[in-house]
Design an enzyme around this catalytic site. Structure first.
Site, mmCIF file in Angstrom:
data_model
loop_
_atom_site.group_PDB
_atom_site.id
_atom_site.type_symbol
_atom_site.label_atom_id
_atom_site.label_comp_id
_atom_site.label_asym_id
_atom_site.label_seq_id
_atom_site.Cartn_x
_atom_site.Cartn_y
_atom_site.Cartn_z
ATOM 1 N N ASP A 1 0.862 -1.185 0.000
ATOM 2 C CA ASP A 1 0.000 0.000 0.000
ATOM 3 C C ASP A 1 0.896 1.232 0.000
ATOM 4 O O ASP A 1 1.568 1.522 0.986
ATOM 5 C CB ASP A 1 -0.907 -0.006 1.229
ATOM 6 C CG ASP A 1 -1.869 1.174 1.217
ATOM 7 O OD1 ASP A 1 -2.824 1.149 0.422
ATOM 8 O OD2 ASP A 1 -1.649 2.122 1.982
ATOM 9 N N GLU B 1 -1.671 -1.308 -5.953
ATOM 10 C CA GLU B 1 -2.900 -0.709 -6.457
ATOM 11 C C GLU B 1 -2.620 -0.006 -7.769
ATOM 12 O O GLU B 1 -1.504 0.423 -8.017
ATOM 13 C CB GLU B 1 -3.398 0.357 -5.478
ATOM 14 C CG GLU B 1 -4.045 -0.176 -4.243
ATOM 15 C CD GLU B 1 -4.200 0.941 -3.235
ATOM 16 O OE1 GLU B 1 -5.328 1.266 -2.907
ATOM 17 O OE2 GLU B 1 -3.180 1.492 -2.802
ATOM 18 N N CYS C 1 -12.716 -5.227 4.854
ATOM 19 C CA CYS C 1 -12.117 -5.778 6.067
ATOM 20 C C CYS C 1 -11.237 -6.957 5.676
ATOM 21 O O CYS C 1 -11.695 -7.866 4.982
ATOM 22 C CB CYS C 1 -13.207 -6.231 7.037
ATOM 23 S SG CYS C 1 -12.549 -7.146 8.440
ATOM 24 N N CYS D 1 -12.874 -10.379 7.608
ATOM 25 C CA CYS D 1 -14.096 -11.080 7.216
ATOM 26 C C CYS D 1 -14.584 -10.716 5.815
ATOM 27 O O CYS D 1 -15.487 -11.355 5.295
ATOM 28 C CB CYS D 1 -15.208 -10.792 8.235
ATOM 29 S SG CYS D 1 -15.789 -9.092 8.197
ATOM 30 N N CYS E 1 -13.704 -2.781 11.890
ATOM 31 C CA CYS E 1 -14.782 -3.456 11.171
ATOM 32 C C CYS E 1 -16.044 -3.488 12.024
ATOM 33 O O CYS E 1 -16.002 -3.868 13.187
ATOM 34 C CB CYS E 1 -14.351 -4.870 10.796
ATOM 35 S SG CYS E 1 -15.610 -5.753 9.869
ATOM 36 N N CYS F 1 -17.134 -7.649 12.174
ATOM 37 C CA CYS F 1 -16.465 -8.634 13.030
ATOM 38 C C CYS F 1 -15.657 -7.991 14.160
ATOM 39 O O CYS F 1 -15.089 -8.691 14.993
ATOM 40 C CB CYS F 1 -15.560 -9.542 12.191
ATOM 41 S SG CYS F 1 -14.082 -8.736 11.572
ATOM 42 N N ASP G 1 -3.610 1.332 6.618
ATOM 43 C CA ASP G 1 -2.752 0.989 5.487
ATOM 44 C C ASP G 1 -2.382 -0.495 5.485
ATOM 45 O O ASP G 1 -2.288 -1.129 4.446
ATOM 46 C CB ASP G 1 -1.484 1.846 5.496
ATOM 47 C CG ASP G 1 -1.798 3.327 5.370
ATOM 48 O OD1 ASP G 1 -2.816 3.656 4.713
ATOM 49 O OD2 ASP G 1 -1.054 4.151 5.929
HETATM 50 ZN ZN LIG Z 1 -14.533 -7.685 9.555
#
Ligand SMILES: [Zn+2]
Length: 385
Positions: A138, A230, A283, A286, A302, A305, A312
């Site tokens: 990143d 990216e 996330c 999850c 998140c 979860c 980053d």
């Molecule tokens: Zn999550």
């Protein structure tokens, strides 16, 4: 006015360099008009003043070699020039017959003279230290990069460090008798000296940044089998950060460019995540995707979860996961969609193919595909004058 030099004193290449550049500019312009050229529209070539351009000449014929002491290069017309650095790396390749000099370019930049050789190089087939390893990268401003391994690569911010000194030098330049063509005033010798010092300071920043980027990209591609980055103009670039991002933008592109060719040199693979891939918003635990994530939120938490980690690092982990998906999906198309991506993304031809021994044609083994069109490795050596 300095006296004009005669034809005999100049290498014919001095004239050819300009004509060659003009020919290429015209070709780019006409290709661009016909739609045969990618990228932004190219305008008609403009007049190039010798006052505003970097003095450069490219030698394509004649004797170009490195002397046995590896401290001198011999160029047509110019003869032997002493180098500031040793040319041993290139000299070794030339002696072993794994490199052939195609052309030499002499250039003056930041008060120094440089000679760079365009060579055809036979590269040994290499493999990364950990071929199965996948790393997500990143790129950012605060840190140069955050890797999915948890490592943070610091951004040395050379420009910020040098800014005070540069401001002082720039003030000194403006206080001198500056040249003004409208009133036919030439710059004073003090002005020329001050100007040179300022351009040296700029050149130093450029050099430091380049060195840092090269070390980073070399290390990454030598170690990991797959590197995931990216695409540029990522959705995360918001308007309020325009300036900061803008400055770093050039480096992002440069990191990508270097990773592209170095991953091929080192037998690895570069995967580019599509620009709509929500690597920051997803996330890494999850796979839930947030609809909104401001740049001010440095920690990703998140809601599904309860996972909480550095923003980053989360993005880097998502990128690494993406590469795993691509690899598992090998049999079919190379889908680069992130989990939950709602926009169609395409593979942009960034996946460097691992070259197996014996698959390259003779004389072409392991050579580097170019930025320009010929196989080339550039080696930079500075000469002190
Ligand atoms: Zn999550």
């Amino acid at each position: 006015m300095r006296s004009h030099r005669g034809w005999a004193e100049c290498s014919k290449e001095a004239f050819n360099t300009g004509l060659d550049a003009l020919a290429r500019a015209l070709k780019n312009w006409s290709d661009s008009r016909k739609g045969a050229r990618k990228g932004r529209a190219v305008g008609f070539p403009r007049f190039k003043s010798r006052r505003r351009s970097t003095p450069t000449v490219r030698f394509t014929t004649g004797v170009m070699r490195i002397e046995a002491d590896r401290r001198h290069v011999v160029l047509p017309r110019l003869g032997a020039l002493r180098l500031h650095e040793s040319a041993r790396k290139l000299a070794r390749r030339l002696e072993a017959g794994t490199a052939r000099i195609m052309s030499a370019t002499v250039r003056r930049e930041g008060g120094r003279w440089f000679v760079s050789f365009t060579c055809e190089v036979e590269r040994a087939v290499r493999a990364p230290a950990r071929p199965g390893s996948m790393v997500g990268v990143d790129l950012g401003v605060k840190h140069l990069a955050v890797l999915s391994t948890g490592e943070r690569v610091a951004n040395p911010r050379h420009l910020v460090v040098a800014a005070r000194r540069m401001r002082r030098l720039a003030r000194a330049v403006s206080r001198c008798v500056t040249p003004d063509r409208r009133v036919r005033r030439v710059g004073s010798n003090r002005w020329a000296r001050a100007q040179q010092e300022l351009s040296r300071a700029h050149a130093r920043v450029v050099g430091l940044r380049r060195d840092g980027l090269h070390q980073f990209t070399t290390r990454l591609t030598r170690e990991h089998g797959t590197v995931v980055v990216e695409d540029l103009n990522v959705a995360g670039m918001l308007r309020n950060r325009r300036l900061a991002r803008h400055v770093a933008d050039a480096s992002f592109a440069e990191v990508r460019r270097q990773l592209t060719y170095k991953s091929e040199w080192n037998g690895g693979r570069l995967v580019t995540a599509g620009r709509w891939c929500p690597s920051s918003k997803t996330c890494s635990g999850c796979g839930a995707v947030k609809t909104k994530l401001t740049l001010a939120e440095r920690t990703y938490t998140c809601t599904a979860c309860g996972l909480s980690l550095d923003r980053d690092l989360n993005a880097a982990l998502n990128l690494a996961a993406l590469a795993r998906e691509v690899t598992d999906d090998r049999s079919g198309r190379e889908s680069l969609n992130g989990r939950g991506a709602d926009q169609k993304t395409r593979s942009r031809g960034q996946v460097a193919v691992k070259r197996l021994p014996g698959t390259a044609r003779a004389g072409q083994a392991g050579t580097v595909p170019p930025q320009g069109g010929t196989t080339a490795q550039r080696s930079l050596l500075s000469t002190r004058r």
